[in-house]
Design a protein around this motif. Structure first.
Motif, mmCIF file in Angstrom:
data_model
loop_
_atom_site.group_PDB
_atom_site.id
_atom_site.type_symbol
_atom_site.label_atom_id
_atom_site.label_comp_id
_atom_site.label_asym_id
_atom_site.label_seq_id
_atom_site.Cartn_x
_atom_site.Cartn_y
_atom_site.Cartn_z
ATOM 1 N N PRO A 13 0.780 -1.058 0.042
ATOM 2 C CA PRO A 13 0.091 0.024 0.192
ATOM 3 C C PRO A 13 0.894 1.264 0.045
ATOM 4 O O PRO A 13 1.897 1.591 0.822
ATOM 5 C CB PRO A 13 -0.882 -0.110 1.225
ATOM 6 C CG PRO A 13 -0.884 -1.598 1.551
ATOM 7 C CD PRO A 13 0.533 -2.052 1.246
ATOM 8 N N GLN A 14 0.482 2.078 -1.042
ATOM 9 C CA GLN A 14 1.017 3.638 -1.005
ATOM 10 C C GLN A 14 0.067 4.451 -0.958
ATOM 11 O O GLN A 14 -0.929 4.332 -1.474
ATOM 12 C CB GLN A 14 1.908 3.444 -2.123
ATOM 13 C CG GLN A 14 3.383 2.439 -2.327
ATOM 14 C CD GLN A 14 3.902 2.563 -3.432
ATOM 15 O OE1 GLN A 14 3.646 1.848 -4.201
ATOM 16 N NE2 GLN A 14 4.636 3.783 -3.717
ATOM 17 N N ARG A 15 0.522 5.791 -0.532
ATOM 18 C CA ARG A 15 -0.523 6.906 -0.969
ATOM 19 C C ARG A 15 -0.429 7.093 -2.471
ATOM 20 O O ARG A 15 0.813 7.466 -2.795
ATOM 21 C CB ARG A 15 -0.053 8.103 -0.043
ATOM 22 C CG ARG A 15 -1.120 9.135 -0.376
ATOM 23 C CD ARG A 15 -0.738 10.378 0.858
ATOM 24 N NE ARG A 15 -1.596 11.648 0.325
ATOM 25 C CZ ARG A 15 -2.123 12.400 0.947
ATOM 26 N NH1 ARG A 15 -1.801 12.196 2.597
ATOM 27 N NH2 ARG A 15 -2.870 13.590 0.700
ATOM 28 N N SER A 57 -7.446 -2.013 1.450
ATOM 29 C CA SER A 57 -6.511 -1.334 2.425
ATOM 30 C C SER A 57 -7.037 0.150 2.121
ATOM 31 O O SER A 57 -7.193 0.635 1.057
ATOM 32 C CB SER A 57 -5.038 -1.358 2.167
ATOM 33 O OG SER A 57 -4.411 -0.657 2.930
ATOM 34 N N ASN A 58 -7.110 0.754 3.418
ATOM 35 C CA ASN A 58 -7.550 2.067 3.520
ATOM 36 C C ASN A 58 -6.201 2.785 4.394
ATOM 37 O O ASN A 58 -6.420 3.756 5.260
ATOM 38 C CB ASN A 58 -8.764 2.661 4.176
ATOM 39 C CG ASN A 58 -9.262 4.137 4.060
ATOM 40 O OD1 ASN A 58 -8.448 4.848 3.176
ATOM 41 N ND2 ASN A 58 -10.056 4.692 4.799
ATOM 42 N N ALA A 59 -4.907 2.335 4.065
ATOM 43 C CA ALA A 59 -3.838 2.881 4.842
ATOM 44 C C ALA A 59 -3.513 4.086 4.708
ATOM 45 O O ALA A 59 -3.181 4.906 5.909
ATOM 46 C CB ALA A 59 -2.760 1.959 4.526
ATOM 47 N N PHE A 60 -3.687 4.956 3.841
ATOM 48 C CA PHE A 60 -3.534 6.182 3.665
ATOM 49 C C PHE A 60 -4.685 7.161 3.423
ATOM 50 O O PHE A 60 -4.459 8.409 3.397
ATOM 51 C CB PHE A 60 -2.449 6.287 2.595
ATOM 52 C CG PHE A 60 -1.091 5.663 2.561
ATOM 53 C CD1 PHE A 60 -0.224 6.210 3.544
ATOM 54 C CD2 PHE A 60 -0.771 4.507 2.210
ATOM 55 C CE1 PHE A 60 0.903 5.745 3.702
ATOM 56 C CE2 PHE A 60 0.266 3.769 2.583
ATOM 57 C CZ PHE A 60 1.140 4.231 3.252
ATOM 58 N N GLN A 108 -7.718 -2.051 7.364
ATOM 59 C CA GLN A 108 -7.838 -2.869 6.199
ATOM 60 C C GLN A 108 -9.000 -3.522 6.750
ATOM 61 O O GLN A 108 -9.547 -3.724 7.629
ATOM 62 C CB GLN A 108 -6.724 -3.733 6.080
ATOM 63 C CG GLN A 108 -6.317 -4.614 7.145
ATOM 64 C CD GLN A 108 -5.044 -5.407 6.682
ATOM 65 O OE1 GLN A 108 -4.866 -5.968 5.717
ATOM 66 N NE2 GLN A 108 -4.213 -5.532 7.626
ATOM 67 N N THR A 140 -5.439 4.983 -1.149
ATOM 68 C CA THR A 140 -4.359 4.051 -1.076
ATOM 69 C C THR A 140 -4.415 3.339 -2.448
ATOM 70 O O THR A 140 -5.448 2.895 -2.992
ATOM 71 C CB THR A 140 -4.775 3.140 0.039
ATOM 72 O OG1 THR A 140 -4.738 3.935 1.388
ATOM 73 C CG2 THR A 140 -3.754 2.097 0.527
ATOM 74 N N HIS A 142 -1.126 1.242 -5.463
ATOM 75 C CA HIS A 142 0.002 0.699 -5.893
ATOM 76 C C HIS A 142 0.249 1.281 -7.091
ATOM 77 O O HIS A 142 0.038 0.572 -8.002
ATOM 78 C CB HIS A 142 -0.052 -0.737 -5.597
ATOM 79 C CG HIS A 142 1.477 -1.246 -5.863
ATOM 80 N ND1 HIS A 142 2.394 -1.374 -4.801
ATOM 81 C CD2 HIS A 142 2.247 -1.849 -6.948
ATOM 82 C CE1 HIS A 142 3.729 -1.962 -5.206
ATOM 83 N NE2 HIS A 142 3.504 -1.902 -6.328
ATOM 84 N N TYR A 172 -5.597 0.320 -7.186
ATOM 85 C CA TYR A 172 -5.972 0.923 -6.169
ATOM 86 C C TYR A 172 -6.967 0.009 -5.092
ATOM 87 O O TYR A 172 -7.550 -0.959 -5.579
ATOM 88 C CB TYR A 172 -7.348 1.872 -6.713
ATOM 89 C CG TYR A 172 -6.526 2.837 -7.739
ATOM 90 C CD1 TYR A 172 -5.767 4.040 -7.076
ATOM 91 C CD2 TYR A 172 -6.733 2.810 -8.985
ATOM 92 C CE1 TYR A 172 -5.096 4.766 -8.236
ATOM 93 C CE2 TYR A 172 -6.280 3.504 -10.018
ATOM 94 C CZ TYR A 172 -5.509 4.787 -9.656
ATOM 95 O OH TYR A 172 -5.146 5.667 -10.577
ATOM 96 N N SER A 175 -4.952 -4.845 -1.521
ATOM 97 C CA SER A 175 -3.676 -4.756 -1.042
ATOM 98 C C SER A 175 -3.267 -6.466 -0.839
ATOM 99 O O SER A 175 -1.792 -6.848 -0.905
ATOM 100 C CB SER A 175 -3.489 -4.404 0.421
ATOM 101 O OG SER A 175 -4.203 -5.112 1.303
#
Length: 391
Positions: A13-15, A57-60, A108, A140, A142, A172, A175
């Protein structure tokens, strides 16, 4: 129910940076990102299994992520990047028995199991509909998917053919995918940067070195969780959190993980000042970081392998004084002889030019002196001993 849940596909996961956001009209602006949008993505699993679970994932995200519906299917013709799915293969995905899910910021969500027998190395289509979209612009993603996704208006989760589809080469929200794998199946987690994320590989070709490693090992292959991202560094945040910062989330928490391979550090060398003092400190800090990674992974019961850093002669990282190259040699000498890793994979030796070891072999260089062609990634895959992954 036999077997256990094992990660068979992952995306770090990335912003999403501004350039990596969905194209208009899905990019937000006067409404949330992906509002009233269908997002269709394909993923290539490694290990197969009879049941599948997905992780969102909603990591960011700065706000809750509401996903209205989610389905899985097989892509038309089995092709990665396909916008169409095989008729009759579409299955709903639920979360705690519900057809929709709201993922809190930083969290997540793991889906309920879906009965979907998957052969190894098969391609799966995941389609999501977001009626409300993601509030704010902190999506979030990739970015380095090397795979084409598709966006379309309205709810088309069950559609065999997407109407009005717009292609975009990013992933998107998704994850990980887990399979209920056969007993004895475990995952190899890869901690890396663009060289493992596959820059220089073929879009929709699945010829990154992790893909080629899985194909080469056949029935002896572990499941592979590729937790790499372009521009990532070990010591400092950059494009995504540093390897040290993301180790717990991206490695230690992986389902069914047994092995870790660390192939990361070239961006740390390349972004530090090209002076003797800066590069000496940088190399020392990298070695301490590798030691920390091994210590933490061993404590979690993982076997840890180290890969030597590959050449970058002719790239922008290649300073005239050779200070970054000297640091690379220091790091590689420690990886080979320091005794901290449980085994060493010598990627440097696999792809360097014997006549000029500071550079990649010409046949393996995608053209920038750093990243590899599919043939170069094949050489990396071939350098990984099959005996590292006993069942």
């Amino acid at each position: 129910m036999t077997g256990r849940w094992v990660d068979t596909w992952t995306a770090m996961p990335q912003r999403a940076e501004p350039a990596d956001l969905p194209p208009p009209p899905y990019a937000g602006g006067d409404r949330p990102v992906l509002a009233d949008a269908t997002l269709r993505q394909t993923i290539r699993v490694s290990a197969g299994g009879d049941r599948l679970r997905l992780r969102l994932s909603n990591a960011f995200g700065a706000a809750p992520l509401p996903v209205t519906r989610l389905t899985v299917a097989f892509p038309a013709g089995g092709a990665a990047g396909a916008s169409a799915v095989e008729p009759g293969t579409c299955r709903p995905v639920t979360f705690s028995g519900r057809s929709s899910v709201v993922v809190p910021p930083g969290a997540q969500a793991v889906s309920d199991p879906v009965d979907l027998p998957l052969p190894p190395a098969s391609v799966v289509t995941v389609t999501a509909y977001l009626a409300e979209g993601q509030p704010g612009a902190a999506l979030t993603a990739h970015p380095g998917s090397r795979t084409t996704s598709h966006l379309a208006p309205g709810d088309q989760c069950d559609a065999a053919e997407l109407a009005g589809a717009t292609p975009v080469d990013h992933w998107y929200l998704l994850s990980a995918a887990e399979v209920l794998a056969a007993p004895g199946t475990s995952a190899l987690v890869l901690l890396g940067d663009s060289l493992t994320d596959g820059r220089g590989s073929t879009t929709n070709g699945n010829d990154r070195w992790p893909d080629q490693l899985f194909d080469r090992l056949g029935e002896a292959a572990p499941a592979i969780a590729n937790q790499a991202a372009g521009g990532n560094r070990v010591l400092r945040d950059g494009l995504g959190p540093s390897a040290l910062a993301r180790l717990d989330r991206d490695v230690l928490a992986r389902s069914g993980a047994r092995w870790l391979l660390v192939f990361e550090g070239v961006n740390d060398l390349g972004t530090a000042e090209p002076t003797p003092g800066a590069q000496r400190r940088n190399a020392e800090d990298l070695l301490a970081a590798y030691d920390q990674i091994v210590t933490r992974a061993h404590a979690a019961g993982l076997v840890v392998y180290g890969a030597t850093l590959t050449p970058f002669g002719g790239h922008d990282y290649d300073d005239p004084g050779g200070h970054r190259e000297a640091a690379r040699q220091t790091v590689n000498d420690w990886i080979r002889g320091g005794g901290r890793f449980d085994a060493v994979v010598d990627f440097d030796r696999a792809v360097r030019d014997p006549a000029d070891p500071r550079r990649l072999r010409a046949a393996f260089d995608v053209g920038d002196g750093l990243h590899l062609s599919p043939a170069g990634y094949e050489a990396l895959a071939g350098a990984v001993p099959a005996g590292l992954f006993p069942r």
